[in-house]
Design an enzyme around this catalytic site. Sequence first.
Site, short mmCIF file in Angstrom:
data_model
loop_
_atom_site.label_atom_id
_atom_site.label_comp_id
_atom_site.label_asym_id
_atom_site.label_seq_id
_atom_site.Cartn_x
_atom_site.Cartn_y
_atom_site.Cartn_z
N ASP A 165 36.98 76.05 138.46
CA ASP A 165 37.88 76.89 139.26
C ASP A 165 37.18 77.46 140.50
O ASP A 165 35.97 77.70 140.48
CB ASP A 165 38.36 78.05 138.35
CG ASP A 165 39.56 78.75 138.92
OD1 ASP A 165 40.18 78.23 139.85
OD2 ASP A 165 39.88 79.85 138.43
N THR A 180 48.56 70.07 133.39
CA THR A 180 49.98 69.71 133.41
C THR A 180 50.75 70.62 134.37
O THR A 180 51.84 70.27 134.81
CB THR A 180 50.60 69.83 131.98
OG1 THR A 180 50.14 71.05 131.40
CG2 THR A 180 50.17 68.67 131.09
N GLU A 181 50.18 71.79 134.68
CA GLU A 181 50.85 72.73 135.59
C GLU A 181 50.47 72.48 137.06
O GLU A 181 51.15 72.97 137.97
CB GLU A 181 50.48 74.19 135.24
CG GLU A 181 51.08 74.70 133.93
CD GLU A 181 50.47 74.06 132.68
OE1 GLU A 181 49.24 73.83 132.66
OE2 GLU A 181 51.23 73.78 131.73
N ASN A 182 49.40 71.74 137.30
CA ASN A 182 48.92 71.55 138.68
C ASN A 182 49.87 70.71 139.54
O ASN A 182 49.73 70.70 140.77
CB ASN A 182 47.51 70.94 138.70
CG ASN A 182 46.42 71.90 138.30
OD1 ASN A 182 45.36 71.51 137.80
ND2 ASN A 182 46.63 73.21 138.52
N ARG A 189 33.86 79.39 132.66
CA ARG A 189 34.84 79.48 133.75
C ARG A 189 34.22 80.22 134.92
O ARG A 189 33.96 81.42 134.85
CB ARG A 189 36.12 80.19 133.30
CG ARG A 189 37.15 80.20 134.43
CD ARG A 189 38.55 80.50 133.98
NE ARG A 189 39.47 80.20 135.08
CZ ARG A 189 40.76 79.99 134.95
NH1 ARG A 189 41.32 80.03 133.78
NH2 ARG A 189 41.50 79.72 136.01
C1 FPP Z 1 40.76 74.61 140.43
O1 FPP Z 1 40.43 75.31 141.62
C2 FPP Z 1 40.47 73.18 140.60
C3 FPP Z 1 41.34 72.14 140.45
C4 FPP Z 1 42.76 72.37 140.09
C5 FPP Z 1 40.95 70.73 140.70
C6 FPP Z 1 39.58 70.32 140.21
C7 FPP Z 1 39.26 69.00 140.77
C8 FPP Z 1 38.04 68.58 141.17
C9 FPP Z 1 36.82 69.37 140.99
C10 FPP Z 1 37.86 67.24 141.85
C11 FPP Z 1 38.34 66.02 141.15
C12 FPP Z 1 37.80 65.78 139.81
C13 FPP Z 1 37.00 64.76 139.41
C14 FPP Z 1 36.73 64.62 137.94
C15 FPP Z 1 36.35 63.81 140.32
P1 FPP Z 1 41.58 76.00 142.47
O2 FPP Z 1 42.14 74.99 143.41
O3 FPP Z 1 42.59 76.59 141.55
O4 FPP Z 1 40.79 77.10 143.25
P2 FPP Z 1 41.33 78.56 143.66
O5 FPP Z 1 41.62 79.29 142.37
O6 FPP Z 1 40.18 79.13 144.41
O7 FPP Z 1 42.55 78.35 144.51
#
Ligand code: FPP
Length: 248
Positions: free
Chosen positions: A24, A70-72, A196
């Site tokens: 995150d 699943t929520e993304n 986390r």
């Molecule tokens: C959460 O941060 C992160 C994600 C929803 C995506 C994670 C994906 C990667 C690290 C790259 C792809 C994965 C692989 C295995 C190559 P956020 O976007 O919710 O951050 P925020 O809370 O600061 O907005």
Amino acid sequence: MATAEKPLLPPGTKVPAHIGVIMDGNGRWAKKRGLPRKFGHRQGAQTFRTITRHAKKLGVKYFTVYAFSTENWKRPADEVEAIMDLFDKYLDEVRDFIEENIRICFIGDRSMLRPSLQQKMASVEADSRDFTAMTLLIAINYGGRDEIAHSVRVLAEQVKSGRLEPQDITDKMIGENLYTAQLDGDCAPDVDLIIRPSGEQRLSNFMIWQSAYAEFYYTNILWPDFKPADLEKAVIAYSDRNRRFGGV
Ligand code: FPP
């Protein structure tokens, strides 16, 4: 004269067999730099590579990362596409990991992913299935509730066909039909430590069944800034905890 290599962890540190990471903070990392969110995911993917290798060096046996929930899908289409593209690119270069003797498996409902991605995932799983140093589980289109519903559906089918009586259903059976137990002959143990970063302190539908007795480690560091030394700190904190599993 050869000098002894300094151990990565203090002697006696208990290394968790299974670590889960909620990657995150990518969006906030980009925002702080005035960049579009996808740059945060790009940097997050880089951190993922580094930290996965380090987990193996520390002796972790199962390492699960939450890449897409699943929520993304609720995110803007261009952000979803950027994450899927990063994932696709990673699958192309994953031969590096295969060389490192890391087995790669995917958990989640892959039926909603691009067919080309599904094919690459199946081929990476097949090509790495005999590697034994560590199992990397990538959670993609994954949700803990969805996973439990999937397991319950499998058992319901068995009841429907007369192979199982409802009163014989045990929690063990539910566990045995989760995605983490369907790794082609292997079964990931319950997660021991969930990390986390980014200051949030919640599970967000990540391995909700498998984390029944997990220890949690939170840090304010944003995932793209997370370093091998931060993983070591989390493992040392875990090692100092007293796990009783409901006993005394
Ligand atoms: C959460 O941060 C992160 C994600 C929803 C995506 C994670 C994906 C990667 C690290 C790259 C792809 C994965 C692989 C295995 C190559 P956020 O976007 O919710 O951050 P925020 O809370 O600061 O907005």
